[in-house]
Scaffold this motif. Structure first.
Motif, short mmCIF file in Angstrom:
data_model
loop_
_atom_site.label_atom_id
_atom_site.label_comp_id
_atom_site.label_asym_id
_atom_site.label_seq_id
_atom_site.Cartn_x
_atom_site.Cartn_y
_atom_site.Cartn_z
N ARG A 1 0.83 -1.21 0.00
CA ARG A 1 0.00 0.00 0.00
C ARG A 1 0.86 1.25 0.00
NH1 ARG A 1 -2.88 -3.01 3.73
NH2 ARG A 1 -2.02 -1.78 5.43
N ALA A 2 1.95 1.22 0.74
CA ALA A 2 2.86 2.38 0.78
C ALA A 2 3.49 2.63 -0.59
CB ALA A 2 3.95 2.17 1.83
N ARG A 3 3.66 1.58 -1.38
CA ARG A 3 4.22 1.72 -2.73
C ARG A 3 3.15 2.18 -3.73
NH1 ARG A 3 8.68 0.43 -4.20
NH2 ARG A 3 8.06 -0.05 -6.32
N GLY A 4 1.88 2.26 -3.27
CA GLY A 4 0.81 2.70 -4.15
C GLY A 4 0.00 1.56 -4.76
N GLU A 5 0.19 0.34 -4.27
CA GLU A 5 -0.58 -0.79 -4.81
C GLU A 5 -2.06 -0.58 -4.54
OE1 GLU A 5 -1.61 -3.26 -6.92
OE2 GLU A 5 0.44 -3.98 -6.60
N HIS A 6 -2.87 -0.97 -5.50
CA HIS A 6 -4.32 -0.80 -5.39
C HIS A 6 -4.89 -1.85 -4.43
CE1 HIS A 6 -8.53 -0.47 -6.55
NE2 HIS A 6 -8.21 0.70 -7.06
N GLN A 7 -5.76 -1.41 -3.54
CA GLN A 7 -6.31 -2.29 -2.51
C GLN A 7 -7.05 -3.48 -3.11
OE1 GLN A 7 -5.73 -1.98 0.88
NE2 GLN A 7 -6.55 -4.06 0.86
N THR A 8 -7.75 -3.29 -4.21
CA THR A 8 -8.51 -4.39 -4.81
C THR A 8 -7.58 -5.52 -5.24
OG1 THR A 8 -10.25 -2.90 -5.53
CG2 THR A 8 -10.12 -5.03 -6.64
N ARG A 9 -6.44 -5.18 -5.81
CA ARG A 9 -5.49 -6.23 -6.20
C ARG A 9 -4.99 -6.98 -4.97
NH1 ARG A 9 -1.85 -6.09 -10.71
NH2 ARG A 9 -0.17 -5.55 -9.28
N LEU A 10 -4.74 -6.26 -3.89
CA LEU A 10 -4.29 -6.90 -2.66
C LEU A 10 -5.39 -7.80 -2.09
CD1 LEU A 10 -2.44 -3.94 -0.93
CD2 LEU A 10 -1.43 -5.88 -2.14
N ASP A 11 -6.63 -7.35 -2.20
CA ASP A 11 -7.74 -8.13 -1.67
C ASP A 11 -7.94 -9.45 -2.40
OD1 ASP A 11 -8.28 -6.11 0.15
OD2 ASP A 11 -9.95 -5.26 -1.02
N ILE A 12 -7.62 -9.48 -3.69
CA ILE A 12 -7.94 -10.69 -4.46
C ILE A 12 -6.72 -11.47 -4.94
CG2 ILE A 12 -10.18 -9.79 -5.17
CD1 ILE A 12 -8.97 -9.29 -7.92
N VAL A 13 -5.54 -11.13 -4.45
CA VAL A 13 -4.37 -11.87 -4.91
C VAL A 13 -4.48 -13.36 -4.60
CG1 VAL A 13 -2.88 -11.49 -2.89
CG2 VAL A 13 -1.85 -11.79 -5.14
N ALA B 1 -6.98 -15.13 -5.06
CA ALA B 1 -7.80 -15.69 -6.13
C ALA B 1 -7.40 -15.11 -7.48
CB ALA B 1 -9.28 -15.43 -5.84
N TRP B 2 -6.11 -14.88 -7.66
CA TRP B 2 -5.63 -14.22 -8.88
C TRP B 2 -6.04 -14.96 -10.15
CZ3 TRP B 2 -2.43 -16.78 -12.21
CH2 TRP B 2 -1.78 -17.92 -11.72
N ARG B 3 -6.16 -16.27 -10.09
CA ARG B 3 -6.53 -17.05 -11.29
C ARG B 3 -7.95 -16.72 -11.76
NH1 ARG B 3 -2.99 -21.77 -11.95
NH2 ARG B 3 -1.59 -21.86 -10.17
N GLU B 4 -8.82 -16.33 -10.83
CA GLU B 4 -10.21 -16.02 -11.15
C GLU B 4 -10.42 -14.53 -11.44
OE1 GLU B 4 -9.52 -18.05 -8.31
OE2 GLU B 4 -9.73 -19.76 -9.65
N ALA B 5 -9.39 -13.73 -11.29
CA ALA B 5 -9.52 -12.28 -11.48
C ALA B 5 -9.79 -11.95 -12.95
CB ALA B 5 -8.26 -11.57 -11.00
N ASP B 6 -10.42 -10.81 -13.15
CA ASP B 6 -10.68 -10.34 -14.50
C ASP B 6 -9.37 -10.22 -15.27
OD1 ASP B 6 -13.32 -10.11 -13.78
OD2 ASP B 6 -13.28 -7.92 -13.56
N ALA B 7 -9.45 -10.47 -16.57
CA ALA B 7 -8.28 -10.34 -17.43
C ALA B 7 -7.73 -8.93 -17.32
CB ALA B 7 -8.66 -10.65 -18.88
N GLY B 8 -6.44 -8.82 -17.22
CA GLY B 8 -5.80 -7.53 -17.16
C GLY B 8 -5.59 -7.00 -15.76
N LEU B 9 -6.21 -7.59 -14.74
CA LEU B 9 -6.02 -7.11 -13.38
C LEU B 9 -4.61 -7.40 -12.89
CD1 LEU B 9 -7.43 -5.54 -11.18
CD2 LEU B 9 -8.21 -7.71 -10.23
N PHE B 10 -4.08 -8.56 -13.29
CA PHE B 10 -2.69 -8.91 -13.02
C PHE B 10 -2.01 -9.10 -14.36
CE2 PHE B 10 -5.01 -10.29 -9.26
CZ PHE B 10 -4.26 -9.69 -8.26
N THR B 11 -0.82 -8.53 -14.50
CA THR B 11 -0.07 -8.63 -15.76
C THR B 11 0.32 -10.08 -16.02
OG1 THR B 11 2.13 -8.37 -14.80
CG2 THR B 11 0.91 -6.33 -15.35
N PRO B 12 0.64 -10.41 -17.27
CA PRO B 12 1.12 -11.77 -17.55
C PRO B 12 2.33 -12.15 -16.69
CG PRO B 12 0.53 -10.70 -19.60
CD PRO B 12 0.45 -9.65 -18.51
#
Length: 162
Positions: free
Chosen positions: A58-70, A72-83
């Motif tokens: 969070r201090a680095r500016g990471e978006h809370q939603t990405r932290l919340d769903i890491v 379940a990253w496999r089920e995340a919408d396309a593009g939420l996590f880079t390849p």
């Protein structure tokens, strides 16, 4: 804490910190590394490391939603996590759950498709390091409340049930 490993064996802590410095000095993206640290800590059930790395991300500016769903990253919408993040998280899971996964050829082929040899080694060392920290913190019961800069709720159970 069962044993304060920082004072009981400072040479071990120094060695792990040296490994962390080497990984930090690699070409891997800091945000990617934080996601990997969080994912390994989730798998290992390390509250201390989860609190620490969520705070740092969070201090680095990471978006809370990405932290919340890491988790379940496999089920995340396309593009939420880079390849690269997706492959790094897959490799992290394979190495963290090594007895179950065996770090199979498909997992390695995925890593090899997006990371250089140097980056694969650095990523693997990063995963080794966080798994080591997780084992120290979980095994020796590092208290989450000892971390600075956390937004912890008040301890409503301090005086016992009413």
């Amino acid at each position: 804490m069962r044993v304060d490993y920082r004072t009981a064996f400072p040479d071990g802590v120094t060695a792990l910190l040296g490994l962390e410095r080497a990984v930090r000095d690699s070409t891997l993206e800091p945000d990617l590394l934080e996601l990997v640290r969080i994912r390994a800590s989730q798998i290992n059930g390390c509250a201390y490391c989860l609190a620490l790395h969520h705070r740092d991300a969070r201090a680095r500016g990471e978006h809370q939603t990405r932290l919340d769903i890491v988790a379940a990253w496999r089920e995340a919408d396309a593009g939420l996590f880079t390849p690269r993040e997706q492959v790094a998280l897959r490799w992290c899971e394979a190495l963290t759950e090594l007895p179950r996964t065996g770090a199979g050829e498909a997992d390695y082929a995925a890593v090899e498709s997006v990371f250089s040899s140097e980056e694969i080694a650095a990523l693997t060392f990063a995963i080794v390091a966080i798994n080591g920290w997780n084992r120290l913190a979980v095994g020796l019961r590092a208290p989450v409340t000892s971390l600075d800069g956390l937004d912890l709720p008040p301890n409503t159970f301090a005086s016992g049930p009413s």
